[in-house]
Design an enzyme around this catalytic site. Sequence first.
Site, short mmCIF file in Angstrom:
data_model
loop_
_atom_site.label_atom_id
_atom_site.label_comp_id
_atom_site.label_asym_id
_atom_site.label_seq_id
_atom_site.Cartn_x
_atom_site.Cartn_y
_atom_site.Cartn_z
N TYR A 120 0.83 -1.21 0.00
CA TYR A 120 0.00 0.00 0.00
C TYR A 120 0.87 1.26 0.00
O TYR A 120 0.63 2.21 -0.76
CB TYR A 120 -0.90 -0.04 1.24
CG TYR A 120 -1.73 1.20 1.47
CD1 TYR A 120 -2.82 1.48 0.66
CD2 TYR A 120 -1.44 2.06 2.53
CE1 TYR A 120 -3.60 2.61 0.90
CE2 TYR A 120 -2.22 3.18 2.77
CZ TYR A 120 -3.30 3.44 1.95
OH TYR A 120 -4.07 4.56 2.18
N ASP A 179 1.87 -5.10 16.37
CA ASP A 179 1.72 -3.71 16.79
C ASP A 179 1.81 -2.74 15.61
O ASP A 179 1.29 -1.63 15.66
CB ASP A 179 2.83 -3.34 17.79
CG ASP A 179 2.44 -3.64 19.23
OD1 ASP A 179 1.23 -3.70 19.51
OD2 ASP A 179 3.34 -3.83 20.04
#
Length: 312
Positions: free
Chosen positions: A139, A269
């Site tokens: 992305y 995370d």
Amino acid sequence: MANTTSDVALVTGASGLMGRALVQELRDAAGTTTVAVSSQDADLTKFEQTLEMMERHRPTIVYHLAARVTGIMGNMRAQGQAYLDNVRMNTNVIEAARIAGVRKIVAMGSAAVYSDMVRLPMVEEEVWIGPPHGSEAGYAHAKRGMLAQLEAYRDQYGMEFAFCISTNLFGPHDKFDEECGHVLPSLISKFHRAVQEDQPVTIWGTGKPERDFLYVKDAAAAMRLIGRSFSGPINLATGQAISIANVAGLLKEISGLRHELQWDRTKPDGQKMRSYDIGKLQNLGFQPGSSLKQALRETFEWYAAHCDTARR
């Protein structure tokens, strides 16, 4: 680029979180006709449809928000698809805008373009330093490619642009996907469901990473300012970072959850810390209009009222 009475602003991705807010912001402002475009109007991965749409409306300025976008888990599971679909959309929109004579493109980038190697707070001049975080590389590289194309088109064709390096956005009409969505809408859905079921909430990761969260209504006001009077890459953020654990604490208070929070440390995370220099944005006169707690409360209350029909 100052607005004139003949300005036509075209917004791609107009049915999404940011698109809805920006269309409303632009329509509330004087001097601009706003055209809202969604996937129902044109498939932006197909150049012929994109060009036809652009030539039909002949906009003065394009706010390009359309993207294939998910949260960290969704991006990790579909790196190739995220890259390909976004490259196709971005390339087609920019080239079709050039052919249609668009004067300026304001493109929605992402803070995912920044590498862990850059200093904090992140500044726009360091956007090309180091690779983006691996969890969102497909992305992020597509967004970096859009910036490279915009710079090339400015240099060859004189097309003005702004590239908004956006932090985490949230608000009403978000996509509340608990599995693959962005952290805040995912958490809002989890907290709402937990309260309804009188169950604890399990949150991915450790809670230690810090993020900058921008309410979508404030982001829309900022993008209108950027469209009017800024060129180049610009951080779109509040300039204030908060840990996921502290956000969860706010949502626990807002939702009225009675149980202690649980953390699933087997889940990722992502980047440990993201904070942004917003000097360029502040120079345009931007200040967030809502506190984080106020914006979270408005979003949670909207979701509670629309949970049966909200996007997931």
